[in-house]
Design a protein around this motif. Structure first.
Motif, PDB file in Angstrom:
ATOM      1  N   GLY A 172       0.106   0.790 -10.240  1.00  0.00           N
ATOM      2  CA  GLY A 172      -1.167   1.801  -9.715  1.00  0.00           C
ATOM      3  C   GLY A 172      -2.518   1.524 -10.046  1.00  0.00           C
ATOM      4  N   ASN A 173      -2.817   2.662  -9.166  1.00  0.00           N
ATOM      5  CA  ASN A 173      -4.613   1.943  -8.499  1.00  0.00           C
ATOM      6  C   ASN A 173      -4.639   3.399  -8.116  1.00  0.00           C
ATOM      7  OD1 ASN A 173      -7.082   1.789  -6.598  1.00  0.00           O
ATOM      8  ND2 ASN A 173      -6.394   1.405  -5.191  1.00  0.00           N
ATOM      9  N   PRO A 174      -6.311   3.604  -9.311  1.00  0.00           N
ATOM     10  CA  PRO A 174      -7.237   2.548  -9.915  1.00  0.00           C
ATOM     11  C   PRO A 174      -6.740   1.951 -11.565  1.00  0.00           C
ATOM     12  CG  PRO A 174      -7.567   4.636 -10.281  1.00  0.00           C
ATOM     13  CD  PRO A 174      -6.667   5.453  -9.628  1.00  0.00           C
ATOM     14  N   ILE A 182      -6.575  -9.619   8.324  1.00  0.00           N
ATOM     15  CA  ILE A 182      -5.859  -9.818   9.075  1.00  0.00           C
ATOM     16  C   ILE A 182      -4.745  -8.462   9.692  1.00  0.00           C
ATOM     17  CG2 ILE A 182      -3.802 -11.191   9.413  1.00  0.00           C
ATOM     18  CD1 ILE A 182      -6.006 -13.067   9.317  1.00  0.00           C
ATOM     19  N   ARG A 183      -4.889  -7.328   8.301  1.00  0.00           N
ATOM     20  CA  ARG A 183      -3.996  -6.290   8.570  1.00  0.00           C
ATOM     21  C   ARG A 183      -2.537  -6.417   8.832  1.00  0.00           C
ATOM     22  NH1 ARG A 183      -5.860  -3.674   6.003  1.00  0.00           N
ATOM     23  NH2 ARG A 183      -5.446  -1.638   6.506  1.00  0.00           N
ATOM     24  N   GLY A 184      -1.891  -6.548   8.069  1.00  0.00           N
ATOM     25  CA  GLY A 184      -0.683  -7.168   7.690  1.00  0.00           C
ATOM     26  C   GLY A 184       0.414  -5.612   6.594  1.00  0.00           C
ATOM     27  N   GLY A 189       0.441  -1.978  10.483  1.00  0.00           N
ATOM     28  CA  GLY A 189      -0.827  -3.300  10.316  1.00  0.00           C
ATOM     29  C   GLY A 189      -1.365  -2.995   9.200  1.00  0.00           C
ATOM     30  N   GLY A 190      -1.432  -3.962   7.855  1.00  0.00           N
ATOM     31  CA  GLY A 190      -1.921  -3.381   6.175  1.00  0.00           C
ATOM     32  C   GLY A 190      -0.766  -1.887   6.251  1.00  0.00           C
ATOM     33  N   ALA A 191      -0.828  -1.620   4.769  1.00  0.00           N
ATOM     34  CA  ALA A 191       0.286  -0.648   4.819  1.00  0.00           C
ATOM     35  C   ALA A 191      -0.569   0.865   4.865  1.00  0.00           C
ATOM     36  CB  ALA A 191       0.252  -0.847   3.313  1.00  0.00           C
ATOM     37  N   SER A 192      -2.014   1.082   5.391  1.00  0.00           N
ATOM     38  CA  SER A 192      -2.461   1.663   5.614  1.00  0.00           C
ATOM     39  C   SER A 192      -1.183   2.678   6.727  1.00  0.00           C
ATOM     40  CB  SER A 192      -3.829   1.972   5.705  1.00  0.00           C
ATOM     41  OG  SER A 192      -4.358   1.058   4.546  1.00  0.00           O
ATOM     42  N   PRO A 193      -1.632   1.636   7.639  1.00  0.00           N
ATOM     43  CA  PRO A 193      -0.854   2.890   9.017  1.00  0.00           C
ATOM     44  C   PRO A 193       0.210   3.533   8.690  1.00  0.00           C
ATOM     45  CG  PRO A 193      -2.088   0.899   9.499  1.00  0.00           C
ATOM     46  CD  PRO A 193      -2.022   0.824   8.149  1.00  0.00           C
ATOM     47  N   MET A 209      -5.432  -4.332  -9.836  1.00  0.00           N
ATOM     48  CA  MET A 209      -6.245  -5.946  -9.781  1.00  0.00           C
ATOM     49  C   MET A 209      -7.477  -4.465  -9.997  1.00  0.00           C
ATOM     50  SD  MET A 209      -6.029  -7.119  -5.636  1.00  0.00           S
ATOM     51  CE  MET A 209      -4.372  -8.527  -5.070  1.00  0.00           C
ATOM     52  N   TYR A 210      -7.196  -3.628 -11.142  1.00  0.00           N
ATOM     53  CA  TYR A 210      -8.447  -2.306 -11.144  1.00  0.00           C
ATOM     54  C   TYR A 210      -8.109  -2.302 -12.334  1.00  0.00           C
ATOM     55  CZ  TYR A 210      -7.497  -2.050  -6.427  1.00  0.00           C
ATOM     56  OH  TYR A 210      -7.569  -2.132  -5.163  1.00  0.00           O
ATOM     57  N   ALA A 211      -9.482  -1.417 -13.749  1.00  0.00           N
ATOM     58  CA  ALA A 211      -9.725  -1.287 -14.469  1.00  0.00           C
ATOM     59  C   ALA A 211     -10.111   0.372 -14.249  1.00  0.00           C
ATOM     60  CB  ALA A 211     -10.111  -2.278 -15.781  1.00  0.00           C
ATOM     61  N   VAL A 268       4.435   8.330  -5.260  1.00  0.00           N
ATOM     62  CA  VAL A 268       4.195   7.294  -6.109  1.00  0.00           C
ATOM     63  C   VAL A 268       3.589   5.714  -6.374  1.00  0.00           C
ATOM     64  CG1 VAL A 268       5.231   6.389  -8.526  1.00  0.00           C
ATOM     65  CG2 VAL A 268       5.958   8.426  -7.072  1.00  0.00           C
ATOM     66  N   ILE A 269       2.390   5.508  -6.918  1.00  0.00           N
ATOM     67  CA  ILE A 269       1.756   3.934  -6.803  1.00  0.00           C
ATOM     68  C   ILE A 269       2.073   3.636  -8.058  1.00  0.00           C
ATOM     69  CG2 ILE A 269      -0.417   2.859  -6.515  1.00  0.00           C
ATOM     70  CD1 ILE A 269      -1.775   5.851  -5.751  1.00  0.00           C
ATOM     71  N   ASN A 270       2.904   2.003  -7.348  1.00  0.00           N
ATOM     72  CA  ASN A 270       3.526   1.456  -8.608  1.00  0.00           C
ATOM     73  C   ASN A 270       3.380  -0.146  -8.224  1.00  0.00           C
ATOM     74  OD1 ASN A 270       4.445   0.698 -11.244  1.00  0.00           O
ATOM     75  ND2 ASN A 270       6.698   0.717 -10.250  1.00  0.00           N
TER      76      ASN A 270
END
Ligand SMILES: Cc1ncc(COP(=O)(O)O)c(C=O)c1O
Ligand SMILES: Cc1ncc(COP(=O)(O)O)c(C=O)c1O
Lengths: 489, 489
Positions: free
Chosen positions: A237-239, A315-317, A152-156, A405-407, A233-235
């Motif tokens: 990257g956020n933030p 939606i949580r996908g 349900g989203g990447a989080s879980p 999506m960030y600076a 690793v976040i790629n």
């Protein structure tokens, strides 16, 4: 005094008080929805109630929430969702045949042909197979649908993998290596699970690159108190908005192998690449191409419908791919998920839309491609606009937004402002962000929520406001910043 | 030997193995999806591949999964979902105005008017307010929307409250009192969170009633090793189908108050009442009517869109109401939820459909009422049918199904069958359930998955197969049971 006594008496009537609840709940922090955002919500209510402010709306640049900032949903995905929800729409001439075909495939994969049934804990098999095909095609490497879990989203998914490695080893707390700055889900979950965070700094001077000597330093220094088990690793990257090079990924994989770290590749922004010289390489494909023994390494990668060009956050996908895991361990992972039954079918349908879009020649194809391109082109334009604008601010140090999506600009905060912050018992960057919010309505998140080198100050803004909105926002920001510098210099 | 050695070598290459992962993952069990259900899935695949069996389909009576067993979705709910997903349907004359009105209210409550936006962690405010109105009306007692959290099914709410009380007190592990038999989410979560389960027996001889002396016994005996923190009551009961009387609830509330236990009222089956003399009383309403100090007690209650007459399990909708909690503690609870962002908007919309259905005079009203009644009437008929049929079986002891969706008969298993089970290293009731599955395709869950008095054997079946299917199932069951008794007597 008697009032404090009766307060205590009242408190002692309660089953739960701050000193007898889960201490990890007290420790954890999630800045993306922290005090700044709570204050932004209050301001919105105040505006509604007619309170006079120097602005007439709050601009929520604090969270990667695409539709909230006016991004339009992809028609194909919403039609697919509506069809699986209300099957009378199969009779409607307004719904294209290719969408109907896909909805039929999904419903045939549901018990009782209804999205109202629980699915397998790992998700609807036919959608897991679609994901596997998508990954195989992306990577030019085999992908087994049994390695795919719909979440349900990447989080879980991220949380369940972190929970899996949550075991003391040699009497030491497990450690998880995470970048600084990082996406705060990681720090929050590590706190919640009473693990140790082992931070490694990204190199701001080299566009937030990930450097192996720094990984080694962080790893070695942590060993006294911690048993490092996993590397996040976040790629893109956020933030930070950086995109790793292929060589860099090769080195990271070798590092993880050398130290037997479980690799968690957070690749939710894989479709969000803007810089002309940047390209997305999945950890899976690179490890595969490297051959043995890297090809056989355990690797978990995470994907979401919340980002990319869909932006379907609510939606949580999402899905995770878990490869090369010992079968008994994988069985335990699966078991731990079953008790929560399954992830939402709406999210699973959204994943299907992500990985199995209309193909050339099908009736929805042209519109789908046009809508997708419109979103990605606008993001690219805004990534450049944000970079260019901030780069012109006095005392700002900002890297190119290569992806995501960030600076995450660095601000040199003048000593007088630091003193003013201290007087208010605030971190200097939080002080800056509150001042910005109260005087312009722009809601950003201060760098301390993500982590930063001691003595440096940053903030994160999204690039999600629609372009005309974003221009207004950047104008206001510029005026605010000039005044702030004048006031405190 | 060399092969086992190389196996070990291969295993030692892995980051994760059974001896270094979270030990709680190994401990936890969730029987509703355990080995019997896995075997049922295999049998289904074998049937598809043409393997000959004494039956041509698996009947999944193992899980409360309504649509999977052919229950039809409520049109109003599905139209509401489709409208919020595909807003072009607002132009369709096929969608009634009252549904459009409700969809508009929900979309107006979403950031960017899209269900694709993240919501507040506790859910969309306007839906939380609808829930509060629903509860206030149900109970004749005030309800504050700020006490309502929308959750993805009831499960995540239950898990977050259990996680909140997960703190050692006086050096002792926290204990959670749960009924025996119980719904296995509780035992699984208690294992996962390394808490202690304090079981209290329901009285099978008095239709699974909940008796205070037994609560006292369980509480007192646990004190040596455990600090009991919370008391779970499932009403109507799963797997037992009992409905508590009001007097009983009064006593339970007094007991919880006396021992300062946080009350968790699992009320997901509140709409599923069949016995003519049974009535649903919410813990909230009873505590409220009892006045001080019970009215001020902390209480968490849980509700779901998965049960009742909606049966929307896959959508993942639910809510919890958390009253009288110390504000600082509640802030921690909220904070712990924020890191996972929000529950699925599809589930939130389903909750809206549950608590704010069409009203008399509105265009959808008649159809809604008719569909709701059809589902509830069929469930009632089947509750009686299952009770009557099992009651006629030799060696079965079965209680009236007053509510919920299950029967939990006791079977007297003959010594020869117990020996045969032992030879296969199986619990006798699991042996019975496997025999039933292999020879009839009927999938039930054995009593050991829920808990039962030592030396007694049970199984749980749902009452969800459609009535004609259920009759076939009960016929097959009867034949099987007669043969089983003949074989082992
Ligand atoms: C790096 C990263 N990972 C994971 C997530 C989780 O998002 P979701 O659970 O909506 O998929 C986010 C959300 O912003 C993110 O930025
Ligand atoms: C007693 C009880 N509580 C909670 C649940 C959780 O269901 P869900 O998470 O689908 O709302 C169930 C499901 O069967 C149940 O029987």
């Amino acid at each position: 005094m008697s009032s404090s006594k009766s307060n205590n008496a009242a408190a002692s009537e309660k089953c739960l008080s701050l000193d007898n609840i889960n201490p990890q709940f007290i420790e954890l922090e999630y800045a993306v929805r922290g005090p700044l955002v709570i204050r932004a919500g209050q301001i919105e209510k105040e505006l509604q109630q007619g309170v006079k402010k120097p602005f007439d709306q709050v601009i929520r640049a604090n969270i990667g929430d695409c539709h909230a900032m006016g991004q339009k949903p992809i028609t194909f995905l919403r039609q697919l969702l509506a069809l699986t929800m209300d099957t009378t729409l199969f009779d409607s001439p307004d719904y294209p045949e290719d969408v109907k075909k896909r909805a039929r495939i999904i419903l045939d994969g549901c018990q009782g042909q209804s999205v109202g049934s629980y699915t397998d804990s790992a998700g609807i098999e036919v959608i897991r197979r679609q994901v596997a095909d998508f990954i195989a095609k992306r990577d030019g490497a085999p992908c087994n649908y049994e390695d795919i879990y719909l979440t349900g989203g990447a989080s879980p998914g991220i949380k369940s993998i972190l929970s899996l490695v949550r075991a003391k080893v040699n009497g030491k707390r497990p450690g998880v290596m995470v970048p600084i700055p990082q996406y705060p889900l990681y720090s929050a979950t590590i706190s919640e699970y009473a693990m140790n965070r082992v931070g490694y700094y990204l190199n701001e001077d080299k566009n937030w690159s990930l450097e192996i000597p720094e990984l080694e330093r962080a790893f070695n220094e942590s060993r006294k108190t911690t048993e490092p088990r996993a590397l996040v690793v976040i790629n893109p990257g956020n933030p930070t908005g950086q995109v790793l090079t292929r060589e860099n990924i090769v080195d990271v994989i070798k590092f993880a192998h050398k130290h037997k770290l479980l690799l968690l590749a957070d690749e939710v922004y894989q479709a969000n690449i803007y810089a002309p010289n940047s390209k997305f390489y999945s950890f899976k494909s690179v490890a595969y191409e490297m051959g043995s023994p890297y090809r056989e390494m355990e690797l978990c990668s995470f994907m979401s419908t919340s980002k990319g060009y869909l932006g379907e956050c609510g939606i949580r996908g999402g899905y995770m791919e878990v490869i090369n895991m010992c079968p008994q361990v994988k069985a335990m992972l699966t078991k731990s998920i079953t008790a929560s039954l399954c992830s939402t079918t709406a999210g699973q349908v959204a994943v299907s839309a992500l990985v199995y879009p209309p193909e050339k020649g099908e009736p929805s194809y042209e519109q789908y491609i046009a809508e997708k391109a419109a979103v990605l082109d606008a993001l690219k334009e805004r990534a450049e606009l944000v970079y260019k604008t901030f780069n012109s601010f006095e005392g700002f140090k900002v890297n190119v937004v290569q992806g995501a999506m960030y600076a995450f600009p660095q601000i040199i905060i003048p000593p007088k402002a630091i003193a003013a912050a201290k007087a208010k018992n605030m971190a200097p960057d939080t002080f800056y962000a509150f001042e910005l919010l109260e005087s312009t309505g722009i809601c950003i998140v201060s760098g301390s929520g993500f982590g930063q080198r001691e003595g440096t100050y940053h903030f994160r803004t999204t690039i999600l406001p629609q372009t005309d909105q974003l221009k207004i926002m950047l104008d206001k920001f510029q005026t605010f910043h000039a005044e702030f510098m004048k006031k405190y210099k």
